[in-house]
Write a protein that holds these residues in place. Structure first.
Motif, PDB file in Angstrom:
ATOM      1  N   ALA A 457       0.827  -1.213   0.000  1.00 59.11           N
ATOM      2  CA  ALA A 457       0.000   0.000   0.000  1.00 59.11           C
ATOM      3  C   ALA A 457       0.859   1.261   0.000  1.00 59.11           C
ATOM      4  N   TRP A 458       1.993   1.207   0.690  1.00 59.85           N
ATOM      5  CA  TRP A 458       2.873   2.373   0.794  1.00 59.85           C
ATOM      6  C   TRP A 458       3.709   2.568  -0.477  1.00 59.85           C
ATOM      7  N   CYS A 459       4.235   1.494  -0.994  1.00 60.06           N
ATOM      8  CA  CYS A 459       5.197   1.597  -2.103  1.00 60.06           C
ATOM      9  C   CYS A 459       4.549   1.504  -3.484  1.00 60.06           C
ATOM     10  N   CYS A 460       3.353   0.964  -3.576  1.00 64.33           N
ATOM     11  CA  CYS A 460       2.784   0.695  -4.901  1.00 64.33           C
ATOM     12  C   CYS A 460       1.406   1.338  -5.082  1.00 64.33           C
ATOM     13  N   PHE A 461       0.518   1.135  -4.093  1.00 67.43           N
ATOM     14  CA  PHE A 461      -0.854   1.643  -4.234  1.00 67.43           C
ATOM     15  C   PHE A 461      -0.907   3.164  -4.085  1.00 67.43           C
ATOM     16  N   LEU A 462      -0.252   3.681  -3.064  1.00 65.46           N
ATOM     17  CA  LEU A 462      -0.280   5.129  -2.814  1.00 65.46           C
ATOM     18  C   LEU A 462       0.305   5.936  -3.972  1.00 65.46           C
ATOM     19  N   PRO A 463       1.447   5.554  -4.542  1.00 68.42           N
ATOM     20  CA  PRO A 463       1.996   6.341  -5.663  1.00 68.42           C
ATOM     21  C   PRO A 463       1.080   6.411  -6.879  1.00 68.42           C
ATOM     22  N   SER A 464       0.094   5.493  -7.015  1.00 73.27           N
ATOM     23  CA  SER A 464      -0.792   5.550  -8.172  1.00 73.27           C
ATOM     24  C   SER A 464      -1.727   6.759  -8.128  1.00 73.27           C
ATOM     25  N   PHE A 465      -1.827   7.452  -6.959  1.00 75.20           N
ATOM     26  CA  PHE A 465      -2.647   8.660  -6.839  1.00 75.20           C
ATOM     27  C   PHE A 465      -1.804   9.932  -6.980  1.00 75.20           C
ATOM     28  N   GLN A 466      -0.604   9.791  -7.440  1.00 76.28           N
ATOM     29  CA  GLN A 466       0.294  10.947  -7.523  1.00 76.28           C
ATOM     30  C   GLN A 466      -0.267  12.043  -8.427  1.00 76.28           C
ATOM     31  N   SER A 467      -0.914  11.619  -9.525  1.00 73.36           N
ATOM     32  CA  SER A 467      -1.375  12.617 -10.492  1.00 73.36           C
ATOM     33  C   SER A 467      -2.587  13.398 -10.009  1.00 73.36           C
ATOM     34  N   VAL A 468      -3.295  12.883  -8.997  1.00 66.74           N
ATOM     35  CA  VAL A 468      -4.516  13.564  -8.544  1.00 66.74           C
ATOM     36  C   VAL A 468      -4.359  14.171  -7.162  1.00 66.74           C
ATOM     37  N   SER A 469      -3.258  13.924  -6.500  1.00 64.29           N
ATOM     38  CA  SER A 469      -3.091  14.430  -5.148  1.00 64.29           C
ATOM     39  C   SER A 469      -1.727  15.083  -4.976  1.00 64.29           C
ATOM     40  N   GLU A 489       8.968   5.195  -3.079  1.00 65.46           N
ATOM     41  CA  GLU A 489       9.663   4.589  -4.208  1.00 65.46           C
ATOM     42  C   GLU A 489      11.174   4.548  -4.005  1.00 65.46           C
ATOM     43  N   ALA A 490      11.617   4.806  -2.755  1.00 71.43           N
ATOM     44  CA  ALA A 490      13.060   4.746  -2.449  1.00 71.43           C
ATOM     45  C   ALA A 490      13.224   4.361  -0.988  1.00 71.43           C
ATOM     46  N   MET A 491      12.602   3.258  -0.594  1.00 76.47           N
ATOM     47  CA  MET A 491      12.650   2.825   0.804  1.00 76.47           C
ATOM     48  C   MET A 491      14.081   2.490   1.219  1.00 76.47           C
ATOM     49  N   PHE A 492      14.454   2.996   2.410  1.00 76.78           N
ATOM     50  CA  PHE A 492      15.774   2.734   2.987  1.00 76.78           C
ATOM     51  C   PHE A 492      16.897   3.093   2.023  1.00 76.78           C
ATOM     52  N   GLY A 493      16.668   4.144   1.258  1.00 70.71           N
ATOM     53  CA  GLY A 493      17.697   4.655   0.362  1.00 70.71           C
ATOM     54  C   GLY A 493      17.923   3.836  -0.883  1.00 70.71           C
ATOM     55  N   LEU A 494      17.043   2.885  -1.145  1.00 74.67           N
ATOM     56  CA  LEU A 494      17.205   2.044  -2.345  1.00 74.67           C
ATOM     57  C   LEU A 494      16.650   2.809  -3.544  1.00 74.67           C
ATOM     58  N   THR A 495      17.518   3.498  -4.240  1.00 77.99           N
ATOM     59  CA  THR A 495      17.116   4.315  -5.383  1.00 77.99           C
ATOM     60  C   THR A 495      17.598   3.691  -6.682  1.00 77.99           C
ATOM     61  N   GLY A 496      17.050   4.194  -7.772  1.00 82.79           N
ATOM     62  CA  GLY A 496      17.469   3.727  -9.087  1.00 82.79           C
ATOM     63  C   GLY A 496      16.746   2.485  -9.555  1.00 82.79           C
ATOM     64  N   TRP A 497      15.867   1.945  -8.726  1.00 82.89           N
ATOM     65  CA  TRP A 497      15.111   0.759  -9.120  1.00 82.89           C
ATOM     66  C   TRP A 497      13.819   1.164  -9.803  1.00 82.89           C
ATOM     67  N   ASP A 498      13.334   0.291 -10.655  1.00 86.91           N
ATOM     68  CA  ASP A 498      12.006   0.480 -11.212  1.00 86.91           C
ATOM     69  C   ASP A 498      10.991   0.451 -10.066  1.00 86.91           C
ATOM     70  N   PRO A 499      10.002   1.350 -10.037  1.00 86.01           N
ATOM     71  CA  PRO A 499       9.053   1.398  -8.908  1.00 86.01           C
ATOM     72  C   PRO A 499       8.350   0.057  -8.657  1.00 86.01           C
ATOM     73  N   LEU A 500       7.980  -0.646  -9.727  1.00 87.88           N
ATOM     74  CA  LEU A 500       7.298  -1.938  -9.533  1.00 87.88           C
ATOM     75  C   LEU A 500       8.242  -2.952  -8.888  1.00 87.88           C
ATOM     76  N   ALA A 501       9.480  -3.062  -9.403  1.00 84.50           N
ATOM     77  CA  ALA A 501      10.446  -3.993  -8.826  1.00 84.50           C
ATOM     78  C   ALA A 501      10.763  -3.622  -7.387  1.00 84.50           C
ATOM     79  N   HIS A 502      10.835  -2.310  -7.110  1.00 86.48           N
ATOM     80  CA  HIS A 502      11.118  -1.830  -5.760  1.00 86.48           C
ATOM     81  C   HIS A 502      10.009  -2.250  -4.792  1.00 86.48           C
ATOM     82  N   ALA A 503       8.747  -2.051  -5.184  1.00 87.28           N
ATOM     83  CA  ALA A 503       7.630  -2.408  -4.308  1.00 87.28           C
ATOM     84  C   ALA A 503       7.526  -3.920  -4.117  1.00 87.28           C
ATOM     85  N   ALA A 504       7.693  -4.673  -5.190  1.00 90.44           N
ATOM     86  CA  ALA A 504       7.601  -6.138  -5.086  1.00 90.44           C
ATOM     87  C   ALA A 504       8.737  -6.685  -4.231  1.00 90.44           C
TER      88      ALA A 504
END
Length: 901
Positions: A457-469, A489-504
């Motif tokens: 919910a934090w890493c994948c579902f919430l970012p899907s409302f970015q365009s409206v909120s 989309e950058a939990m614990f400093g893990l950056t550079g990953w695709d958002p889907l791969a990061h959340a999964a």
């Protein structure tokens, strides 16, 4: 372009056709349970509900944007159906035995029939599937806009209706259809043959539509090669740089989990399955269906990028390409195909989720707040369940509609579907643990699924409302309270990953770690252990054991509960069958624990395992033995059984040892008998010369008138008998040493022919003395054998001398031949003497045997052949009596050849 009114009318007409198919399919299945509706083909086509508008429209768009990434959505299910047959078969078997109705029911039933786990899984499924339903609504509205054209949209019957209103109308229509044909019966385990028939028909329609568009595109494009060549000339190439990267692998894993855990896939693959053997056909037919669906995806995408104007929506190429070519009929057919993909998914997903909501949320609430479950009128629970499921369908489609409303500005379809896939994948580790890991516990599974859902919910579902909120956008940029290491989309400093791969990665990693460690650190309850044994050992245990003991419940109490859930007719039939099998009248039926367990499974088919267990637990109360006490008794019984089995194994080992001792004792008795016989024979052989020696010695000792010649003859006799006795003792010692392996010699390559010639030379005087001729047959060339030259010569001398000594013919002859045969050196020594009778053939090589027919006793001890056979055996050869060319005996020596001189 087609008019909007015509498109809408076609869609409504198509839905009416589905109504007709579902209605007659349901009637035919009820009239004839073995009709073609229960065939493997229909079952396989119903599984293709996996191919939604995402794969119909979204796959083309995904191929246009990301190249080969769209293939992962097809590869995952293909791997499961081709290589994971054992997993699907196990799920189907468990579902049939325990009357499982959903993935929530499976996990709830396995982990102690926990209502809380059922509620958790149901809530996650409802929330997680909302984006998926929104995707279907978006695909339908976009396709209507595309085929009717923006200029026509808002005209005619659609005047004043925007895409939101259109999506609302589609959702309402789908809710009506699902309520009418998906909630006609309260038994959730009962197959929905009418709906499945409609789904199978839609599978054929959407496949035919996509293939028709693909063939058309390839035709007008001049073939596959021309399409790709033209695209290359315009600088359009398939993006393969991202193939096999983290996103590619992530979508492959998510599609594997989705084909098993998506509520609608579990419904059609497991719940709607009527025969396990149908999985064998689906194992190859469903991957073949997927291949046909995907074969034209890339050509359509490439051709669309080549000929369509800049900015055209690639998700709608399957519609816009035929329209651009003036093929309105084909475009309408493609629209119906995409419409079929969306409607089949919405209908079946709503049915599956509504069953989960009614069984795991509504029913537990009713049981919790109902103080007297026996109260009320008959079939009250049935009506309550049907009402709950219908309201649940409205709720589920409403959630999907609201998600569409807030995210309708999203450009692509595929990312929306992957959000749902990631949510549903949180069930996959728990599902595998449920059916394969006996020690997995309820606490660990609940914590693992909840943690995975929160992270999703934090890493994948919430970012899907970015365009409206803007708040969500700010959260993605800076993190909560300015904590950048918690950015979704950058939990614990893990950056550079695709958002889907990061959340999964974060959600599934936390899920698996908590499930594993939690199960190792916690102890399952008694009921969990019972269910774990029933699920993990499903192929060995068969029908699940009952979890109730005899209590205070009467048949009337149980019948009242069954009537409220199953209806009067089914409840009466169930009790009548039990009474008939027990041989009593239904009025005096005494419910046994086995019958209560069977009744629980019947109720579980309607209200889920957890609710059925709770409901019967309220009725079957006051038992003299608690579940814990029953488990303790079961453990003690198990220990007694294991101890008995151990004693049985020990007894078997003792019996085996006693039999071996008997055999050894028999061998010892046989050896003792042989020893006695040997001593007897030796004593006899020794006694004869000793008697002669003693007699002649006594005569010589007596004073008498013996002349010198007589004395000389007596002394000579004593000397000869002494030599004979010495020879006898030497032969006995030699034979004994050979038998015990103590007579060692240094083996070396020996010229066998030279040894034979040497033996003939030694026996020459004996031959001349007996007047015996020697016939020399064919001889082998000089041949080397492994052994001792003196010992081999000893064997030949013994055989030749025997031929001389026992031959009393008028023209005695001994024939010597040698040859090389199949790697062996073979010598035959034959004579024309009296020969050896067949009855004596087996005794000829025994010690002290001298019974030669007509030969008489020639003074030998009867050990020569026994010694010769031992010598030849030590040289890895054989000595045997064979039929010969002459009338007498023929001995054959066979030795392996090691080389030629």
């Amino acid at each position: 372009m087609l008019s909007a009114d015509f498109v809408i009318a076609t869609a409504i007409g198509y839905v009416c056709l589905l109504f007709v198919l579902a209605y007659f399919g349901d009637r035919r299945a009820r009239a004839n349970p073995r009709s073609w509706l229960n065939s493997p083909a229909v079952y396989t086509l119903s599984i293709s509900v996996y191919c939604t508008s995402w794969t119909f429209y979204g796959a083309v768009g995904n191929a246009a944007r990301s190249g080969l990434e769209f293939l992962t959505i097809y590869l995952g299910p293909t791997l499961v159906f081709v290589g994971w047959y054992f997993l699907l078969r196990r799920l189907v078997r468990i579902s049939h035995l325990h009357r499982i109705t959903s993935v929530a029911d499976l996990l709830s039933s396995r982990f102690g029939k926990s209502s809380r786990l059922g509620v958790l899984v149901t809530c996650i499924a409802v929330v997680g599937i909302a984006p998926y339903i929104a995707l279907q609504l978006k695909a339908v509205t976009s396709s209507i806009q595309a085929i009717a054209g923006s200029s026509e949209f808002g005209q005619g019957s659609l005047a004043g209706i925007d895409d939101v209103g259109l999506a609302f109308g589609v959702a309402a229509g789908m809710a009506l259809f699902t309520i009418l044909f998906g909630t006609r019966h309260v038994d959730a385990k009962e197959q929905h043959h009418g709906v499945v028939a409609a789904i199978a028909f839609e599978a054929v329609v959407k496949l035919a539509a996509l293939v028709a568009v693909g063939v058309f595109v390839v035709f007008i494009g001049g073939g596959f090669e021309a399409i790709f060549s033209r695209a290359t000339e315009q600088g359009i190439v398939v993006d393969t740089t991202s193939s096999f990267d983290s996103r590619w692998i992530t979508t492959l894993v998510l599609s594997i989990a989705a084909i098993v855990c998506l509520p609608r896939q579990f419904q059609v693959t497991v719940v709607e399955n009527s025969d396990e053997n149908h999985l064998r056909v689906a194992g190859w037919a469903f991957p073949a269906y997927m291949m046909l669906m995907s074969v034209f995806i890339l050509p359509i995408a490439i051709y669309g990028l080549t000929v369509m104007p800049q900015g055209a929506n690639p998700d709608m190429f399957a519609l816009t390409l035929p329209l651009a070519a003036g093929q309105n009929g084909l475009a309408l057919f493609a629209f119906i195909g995409g419409f079929s993909s969306a409607t089949s998914m919405i209908i079946l997903e709503s049915i599956a989720l509504s069953i989960m909501v009614s069984n795991h949320i509504i029913m537990p609430l009713v049981l919790r707040f109902s103080t007297a479950p026996q109260g009320g009128e008959g079939q009250g629970v049935s009506r309550l369940l049907l009402t709950a499921r219908r309201l649940s369908i409205v709720l589920i489609l409403s959630l999907g509609f609201f998600y569409f409303f807030f995210t309708r500005d999203s450009d692509a379809l595929a990312p929306i579907g992957l959000i749902s896939f990631t949510a549903i994948a949180q069930f996959f580790p728990a599902l595998l643990a449920a059916i394969f890991w006996r020690d997995a516990s309820l606490k660990a599974v609940s914590a693992a699924i909840l943690a995975g859902f929160v992270i999703w919910a934090w890493c994948c579902f919430l970012p899907s409302f970015q365009s409206v909120s803007p708040a969500v956008s700010q959260l993605l940029t800076s993190g909560p309270w300015g904590l950048s290491w918690l950015r979704p989309e950058a939990m614990f400093g893990l950056t550079g990953w695709d958002p889907l791969a990061h959340a999964a990665f974060w959600s599934l990693s936390a899920n698996v770690v908590i499930l594993t460690l939690g199960s190792l650190l916690t102890t399952p309850s008694a009921l969990e252990r019972i269910q774990a044994q029933a699920f993990v050992d499903v192929f060995r245990r068969g029908t699940p054991q009952q979890n109730f003991v005899r209590g205070s419940a009467t048949a009337n109490d149980l019948f009242f509960v069954a009537e409220r859930v199953l209806g009067e007719r089914r409840a009466a039939a169930l009790f009548e069958v039990e009474a008939r099998e027990s041989g009593v009248d239904p009025a005096v039926l005494d419910p046994t624990p086995e019958f209560i367990g069977r009744l629980e499974r019947e109720l579980a088919g309607s209200i889920g395992a957890a609710s059925a267990h709770v409901m019967l637990s309220k009725v079957v109360a006051g038992g003299d033995v608690s579940l814990e006490e029953m488990m303790q008794m079961a453990d003690e019984t198990q220990h007694a059984i294991e101890y008995s089995q151990q004693l049985e194994r020990t007894s078997a080992e003792l019996r085996l040892t006693a039999r071996k001792l008997e055999e050894a004792n028999a061998q010892l008795r046989e050896l003792d008998s042989q020893k006695d016989e040997f001593l007897s024979q030796v004593s006899h052989e020794v006694r004869t010369p000793m008697t002669s020696i003693r007699s002649f010695s006594e005569i010589l000792l007596e004073p008498g008138e013996l002349d010198q010649s007589q004395r000389q003859r007596f002394v000579s006799t004593i000397h000869q008998e002494s030599l004979r006795l010495t020879k006898l003792l030497d032969e006995i010692l030699d034979l004994s040493a050979l038998e015990r392996g103590e007579r060692n010699w240094q083996s070396a390559p020996v010229d066998a022919e030279a040894a034979l010639d040497r033996a003939l030379l030694v026996c020459d005087a004996l031959l001349r003395q007996k007047g015996m001729r020697v016939e020399h047959g064919k001889r082998a060339p000089l041949t080397m054998v492994e052994g001792d030259a003196d010992r081999l010569c000893q064997v030949f001398i013994n055989l030749i001398s025997n031929a001389v000594k026992y031959n009393n013919g008028s023209d005695p002859v001994v024939r010597i031949t040698s040859a090389l045969r199949t790697g062996s050196y073979v010598v035959d020594i034959a004579d024309n003497g009296p020969g050896i009778a067949k009855s004596d053939g087996k005794l000829i090589f025994e010690k002290f045997w001298r019974g030669v027919s007509g030969g008489g006793d020639q003074g030998g001890a009867g050990l020569g052949l026994a010694i010769s056979r031992q010598i030849v055996a030590r040289m890895n050869g054989t000595l045997e009596l064979v039929p010969g060319p002459l009338s007498g005996a023929c001995f054959r020596v066979r030795l392996p050849v090691v080389g030629r001189a």
